[in-house]
Design a protein around this motif. Structure first.
Motif, PDB file in Angstrom:
ATOM      1  N   GLU A  81       0.891  -1.491  -0.180  1.00  0.00           N
ATOM      2  CA  GLU A  81       0.390   0.134  -0.610  1.00  0.00           C
ATOM      3  C   GLU A  81       0.826   1.291   0.035  1.00  0.00           C
ATOM      4  OE1 GLU A  81      -3.059   1.594  -0.771  1.00  0.00           O
ATOM      5  OE2 GLU A  81      -2.727  -0.724  -1.026  1.00  0.00           O
ATOM      6  N   ILE A  82       1.578   1.105   0.582  1.00  0.00           N
ATOM      7  CA  ILE A  82       3.047   2.293   0.790  1.00  0.00           C
ATOM      8  C   ILE A  82       3.437   2.675  -0.055  1.00  0.00           C
ATOM      9  CG2 ILE A  82       5.188   3.329   2.355  1.00  0.00           C
ATOM     10  CD1 ILE A  82       4.031   1.693   4.218  1.00  0.00           C
ATOM     11  N   ALA A  83       3.788   1.609  -1.118  1.00  0.00           N
ATOM     12  CA  ALA A  83       4.516   1.737  -2.433  1.00  0.00           C
ATOM     13  C   ALA A  83       3.685   2.162  -3.750  1.00  0.00           C
ATOM     14  CB  ALA A  83       5.176   0.321  -2.641  1.00  0.00           C
ATOM     15  N   ARG A  84       2.479   1.920  -3.109  1.00  0.00           N
ATOM     16  CA  ARG A  84       0.992   2.196  -4.649  1.00  0.00           C
ATOM     17  C   ARG A  84       1.390   3.364  -4.586  1.00  0.00           C
ATOM     18  NH1 ARG A  84      -2.222  -1.141  -3.417  1.00  0.00           N
ATOM     19  NH2 ARG A  84      -1.246  -3.422  -4.998  1.00  0.00           N
ATOM     20  N   GLU A  85       1.216   4.038  -3.070  1.00  0.00           N
ATOM     21  CA  GLU A  85       1.035   5.650  -2.944  1.00  0.00           C
ATOM     22  C   GLU A  85       2.268   6.210  -3.154  1.00  0.00           C
ATOM     23  OE1 GLU A  85       0.220   6.712   1.282  1.00  0.00           O
ATOM     24  OE2 GLU A  85      -1.345   4.997   0.849  1.00  0.00           O
ATOM     25  N   GLU A  86       3.474   5.723  -3.145  1.00  0.00           N
ATOM     26  CA  GLU A  86       4.615   6.583  -3.523  1.00  0.00           C
ATOM     27  C   GLU A  86       4.648   6.187  -5.015  1.00  0.00           C
ATOM     28  OE1 GLU A  86       8.685   8.249  -3.360  1.00  0.00           O
ATOM     29  OE2 GLU A  86       7.022   7.428  -2.252  1.00  0.00           O
ATOM     30  N   LEU A  87       4.126   5.886  -6.059  1.00  0.00           N
ATOM     31  CA  LEU A  87       4.108   5.439  -7.074  1.00  0.00           C
ATOM     32  C   LEU A  87       3.715   6.678  -8.021  1.00  0.00           C
ATOM     33  CD1 LEU A  87       5.443   3.527  -9.462  1.00  0.00           C
ATOM     34  CD2 LEU A  87       3.213   2.125  -9.753  1.00  0.00           C
ATOM     35  N   ASP A  88       2.236   6.848  -7.474  1.00  0.00           N
ATOM     36  CA  ASP A  88       0.899   7.659  -7.434  1.00  0.00           C
ATOM     37  C   ASP A  88       1.252   8.989  -7.575  1.00  0.00           C
ATOM     38  OD1 ASP A  88      -0.789   5.261  -8.159  1.00  0.00           O
ATOM     39  OD2 ASP A  88      -2.113   6.273  -6.289  1.00  0.00           O
ATOM     40  N   SER A  89       2.557   9.318  -6.050  1.00  0.00           N
ATOM     41  CA  SER A  89       2.708  10.159  -6.330  1.00  0.00           C
ATOM     42  C   SER A  89       3.899  11.090  -7.189  1.00  0.00           C
ATOM     43  CB  SER A  89       3.606  10.446  -4.776  1.00  0.00           C
ATOM     44  OG  SER A  89       4.078  11.800  -4.986  1.00  0.00           O
ATOM     45  N   CYS A  90       4.811   9.758  -6.996  1.00  0.00           N
ATOM     46  CA  CYS A  90       5.999   9.797  -8.152  1.00  0.00           C
ATOM     47  C   CYS A  90       5.232  10.152  -9.911  1.00  0.00           C
ATOM     48  CB  CYS A  90       7.194   9.310  -8.360  1.00  0.00           C
ATOM     49  SG  CYS A  90       8.312   8.905  -6.719  1.00  0.00           S
ATOM     50  N   GLN A  91       4.740   9.266 -10.212  1.00  0.00           N
ATOM     51  CA  GLN A  91       4.051   9.509 -11.050  1.00  0.00           C
ATOM     52  C   GLN A  91       2.923  10.788 -11.773  1.00  0.00           C
ATOM     53  OE1 GLN A  91       2.052   5.308 -12.025  1.00  0.00           O
ATOM     54  NE2 GLN A  91       3.842   4.739 -13.013  1.00  0.00           N
ATOM     55  N   LYS A  92       2.664  11.130 -10.911  1.00  0.00           N
ATOM     56  CA  LYS A  92       2.226  12.480 -10.829  1.00  0.00           C
ATOM     57  C   LYS A  92       2.783  13.625 -10.956  1.00  0.00           C
ATOM     58  CE  LYS A  92      -1.184  15.084  -8.537  1.00  0.00           C
ATOM     59  NZ  LYS A  92      -1.462  15.801  -7.967  1.00  0.00           N
ATOM     60  N   ARG A  93       3.969  13.795  -9.808  1.00  0.00           N
ATOM     61  CA  ARG A  93       5.427  14.409  -9.765  1.00  0.00           C
ATOM     62  C   ARG A  93       5.749  14.624 -10.707  1.00  0.00           C
ATOM     63  NH1 ARG A  93       6.572  19.198  -9.241  1.00  0.00           N
ATOM     64  NH2 ARG A  93       8.645  20.060  -8.506  1.00  0.00           N
ATOM     65  N   LEU A  94       6.338  13.535 -11.628  1.00  0.00           N
ATOM     66  CA  LEU A  94       7.320  13.461 -12.641  1.00  0.00           C
ATOM     67  C   LEU A  94       7.376  14.594 -14.219  1.00  0.00           C
ATOM     68  CD1 LEU A  94       9.670  12.110 -13.144  1.00  0.00           C
ATOM     69  CD2 LEU A  94       9.032  10.692 -14.880  1.00  0.00           C
ATOM     70  N   PRO A  95       5.216  14.384 -14.777  1.00  0.00           N
ATOM     71  CA  PRO A  95       5.507  15.157 -15.924  1.00  0.00           C
ATOM     72  C   PRO A  95       5.574  16.563 -15.385  1.00  0.00           C
ATOM     73  CG  PRO A  95       3.433  13.917 -15.153  1.00  0.00           C
ATOM     74  CD  PRO A  95       4.351  13.530 -14.377  1.00  0.00           C
ATOM     75  N   GLU A  96       5.091  16.979 -14.112  1.00  0.00           N
ATOM     76  CA  GLU A  96       4.767  18.277 -13.972  1.00  0.00           C
ATOM     77  C   GLU A  96       6.739  19.352 -13.030  1.00  0.00           C
ATOM     78  OE1 GLU A  96       3.260  18.099 -10.028  1.00  0.00           O
ATOM     79  OE2 GLU A  96       1.295  17.682 -10.800  1.00  0.00           O
ATOM     80  N   LEU A  97       7.331  18.231 -13.284  1.00  0.00           N
ATOM     81  CA  LEU A  97       8.241  18.225 -12.705  1.00  0.00           C
ATOM     82  C   LEU A  97       9.262  18.463 -14.089  1.00  0.00           C
ATOM     83  CD1 LEU A  97      10.780  18.732 -10.716  1.00  0.00           C
ATOM     84  CD2 LEU A  97      11.345  16.375 -10.412  1.00  0.00           C
ATOM     85  N   GLY A  98       9.167  17.860 -15.276  1.00  0.00           N
ATOM     86  CA  GLY A  98       9.849  17.713 -16.409  1.00  0.00           C
ATOM     87  C   GLY A  98       9.358  19.455 -17.281  1.00  0.00           C
ATOM     88  N   GLU A  99       7.695  19.469 -17.446  1.00  0.00           N
ATOM     89  CA  GLU A  99       7.374  20.954 -17.666  1.00  0.00           C
ATOM     90  C   GLU A  99       8.517  22.076 -17.330  1.00  0.00           C
ATOM     91  OE1 GLU A  99       5.819  21.564 -19.970  1.00  0.00           O
ATOM     92  OE2 GLU A  99       6.049  19.240 -20.440  1.00  0.00           O
ATOM     93  N   GLU A 100       8.840  21.913 -15.587  1.00  0.00           N
ATOM     94  CA  GLU A 100       9.012  23.315 -15.152  1.00  0.00           C
ATOM     95  C   GLU A 100      10.345  23.120 -15.666  1.00  0.00           C
ATOM     96  OE1 GLU A 100       8.792  22.215 -10.429  1.00  0.00           O
ATOM     97  OE2 GLU A 100       7.153  22.696 -11.267  1.00  0.00           O
ATOM     98  N   ILE A 101      11.565  21.750 -15.640  1.00  0.00           N
ATOM     99  CA  ILE A 101      12.817  21.934 -16.161  1.00  0.00           C
ATOM    100  C   ILE A 101      12.789  22.564 -17.807  1.00  0.00           C
ATOM    101  CG2 ILE A 101      14.449  20.506 -16.889  1.00  0.00           C
ATOM    102  CD1 ILE A 101      13.812  18.328 -14.268  1.00  0.00           C
ATOM    103  N   LYS A 102      12.326  22.028 -18.034  1.00  0.00           N
ATOM    104  CA  LYS A 102      11.829  22.366 -19.429  1.00  0.00           C
ATOM    105  C   LYS A 102      11.888  23.902 -20.055  1.00  0.00           C
ATOM    106  CE  LYS A 102       9.475  18.532 -21.741  1.00  0.00           C
ATOM    107  NZ  LYS A 102       8.342  17.814 -22.637  1.00  0.00           N
ATOM    108  N   LEU A 103      10.949  24.560 -18.433  1.00  0.00           N
ATOM    109  CA  LEU A 103      11.320  25.764 -18.545  1.00  0.00           C
ATOM    110  C   LEU A 103      12.133  26.868 -18.187  1.00  0.00           C
ATOM    111  CD1 LEU A 103       7.127  27.437 -17.784  1.00  0.00           C
ATOM    112  CD2 LEU A 103       8.675  27.826 -19.657  1.00  0.00           C
ATOM    113  N   LEU A 104      12.891  25.826 -17.783  1.00  0.00           N
ATOM    114  CA  LEU A 104      13.822  26.442 -16.742  1.00  0.00           C
ATOM    115  C   LEU A 104      15.837  25.455 -17.954  1.00  0.00           C
ATOM    116  CD1 LEU A 104      14.841  24.803 -13.094  1.00  0.00           C
ATOM    117  CD2 LEU A 104      14.181  27.127 -13.673  1.00  0.00           C
ATOM    118  N   LEU A 105      15.440  25.393 -18.856  1.00  0.00           N
ATOM    119  CA  LEU A 105      16.185  24.996 -19.810  1.00  0.00           C
ATOM    120  C   LEU A 105      16.102  25.987 -20.963  1.00  0.00           C
ATOM    121  CD1 LEU A 105      16.262  21.049 -20.244  1.00  0.00           C
ATOM    122  CD2 LEU A 105      18.434  22.773 -19.594  1.00  0.00           C
ATOM    123  N   VAL A 106      14.882  27.377 -21.145  1.00  0.00           N
ATOM    124  CA  VAL A 106      14.488  27.665 -22.147  1.00  0.00           C
ATOM    125  C   VAL A 106      15.255  29.236 -21.596  1.00  0.00           C
ATOM    126  CG1 VAL A 106      13.082  28.872 -23.732  1.00  0.00           C
ATOM    127  CG2 VAL A 106      12.784  26.319 -23.116  1.00  0.00           C
TER     128      VAL A 106
END
Length: 362
Positions: A81-106
């Motif tokens: 259950e802890i692993a499933r919550e961690e997976l959901d949280s990380c999978q949700k955060r990854l694309p957001e973080l990707g967009e933030e990094i792309k903007l920082l790279l521009v």
């Protein structure tokens, strides 16, 4: 997954540069070269933000892998259950973080972190345009106060029925130009003027120009190229505000640029303020070329510096504000005129960032 690797590769390439810049800004020979030191500390801050984002991105990817491994091998329900919550949280955060990094790279506009010089001029509409220019000035002062920024008036020319035919002021604070640059352009007002006896709605306009303030080492101005005129500051109706010759007019002979400052009682202070504005106007002749270049391949008018473009309408009978660049309409005109303009600026920043990302092919 390929996109994850692509982003990490781009960030990996910046690690050695970050380490190099970290060393350079502690080097005494760099510290004494002010122009280079300022440039490098700015680069250090940008790279530092990217390095923090890189560390979080790697942690998030590792979190996904770890959670998947636990779910594949672990029998204990609580651990799963802890692993499933961690997976959901990380999978949700990854694309957001990707967009933030792309903007920082521009690459951001290098001027964004500068202070700004703002000029508001009453346009078509006579007395009512000057009153509206005064309303806009009040709106920006309130907004700047809320941001904790300092506003200093350099020069002003009052309208006969109130407001200003023209007012020029400096705004000092954090990332001022990067925020206020979206205000450059023609602001149109539709309302019944105080001077109107029939109760008819009139349309008037005022233009706003926001310039990044030039720092001393951005542009070298030779004292021999400047003609200095000293005169008495005059107030409303032409009477003398003070009898000392404290107002200063500077004329830059090579470019013909003229600025004046009569806000301070001290001639020295007025000259210092006028010099800052003069440097800024000379610097902006070059900067405008950069803005024109952006305008050439931008589809929107967001921060292209086209100061003749009608950017916003303030409709008083309907209590409506419309920003024409991004089709943004809201019905809280009184709060807006009271300095509550951040939401509109946020929408403009989002539109601008979308344009920048499109251009960069990230």
């Amino acid at each position: 997954m390929a996109e994850n690797n692509n982003l990490l590769d781009k960030l990996e390439g910046l690690v050695s540069r970050f380490e190099e810049v970290s060393l350079l800004i502690t080097d005494p020979s760099v510290i004494t070269d002010q122009k280079r030191f300022v440039r490098l500390t700015k680069e250090y801050k940008e790279l530092d933000d990217l390095m923090k984002a890189r560390r979080e991105y790697i942690r998030t990817l590792d979190g996904i892998e770890e959670a998947k491994e636990i779910l594949a091998s672990e029998q204990d329900q609580e651990m799963r259950e802890i692993a499933r919550e961690e997976l959901d949280s990380c999978q949700k955060r990854l694309p957001e973080l990707g967009e933030e990094i792309k903007l920082l790279l521009v690459p951001a506009d290098p001027q964004d972190s500068k202070n700004a010089i703002v000029e508001i001029r009453g346009g078509t509409g006579g007395d009512e345009a000057a009153i509206f220019a005064g309303d806009l000035f009040r709106m920006y002062v309130k907004y700047c106060e809320n941001k904790g920024w300092r506003v200093e008036v350099t020069s002003s020319n009052e309208g006969t029925s109130g407001g200003f035919k023209e007012i020029i002021f400096t705004v000092t604070g954090d990332n001022v130009y990067g925020t206020l640059k979206y205000e450059s352009g023609v602001h149109r007002v539709q309302r019944v003027p105080a001077t109107e006896t029939q109760g008819r709605v009139h349309t008037s306009a005022a233009s706003v120009a926001v310039l990044p303030e030039a720092e001393e080492f951005d542009v070298e101005v030779n004292e021999k190229d400047i003609r200095v005129d000293i005169f008495c500051a005059s107030g409303h109706g032409g009477q003398s505000v003070n009898t000392t010759y404290s107002a200063i007019r500077l004329v830059h002979i090579p470019t013909g640029i003229t600025v004046q400052c009569q806000d301070e009682k001290s001639q020295l202070k007025n000259k210092a303020k006028a010099l800052v504005e003069l440097r800024t106007r000379i610097y902006n002749m070059e900067y405008q070329k950069y803005l024109d270049e952006i305008a050439a391949h931008r589809k929107t008018l967001v921060s292209t510096g086209d100061r003749s473009a009608k950017i916003r309408t303030y409709n008083y009978p309907q209590g409506r504000i419309t920003d024409h660049r991004i089709n943004y309409t809201i019905y809280n005109l009184s709060a807006f005129m009271d300095g509550d303009i951040q939401d509109c600026i946020d929408h403009l920043i989002v539109a601008e960032n979308a344009e920048r990302l499109k251009e960069s092919d990230l």
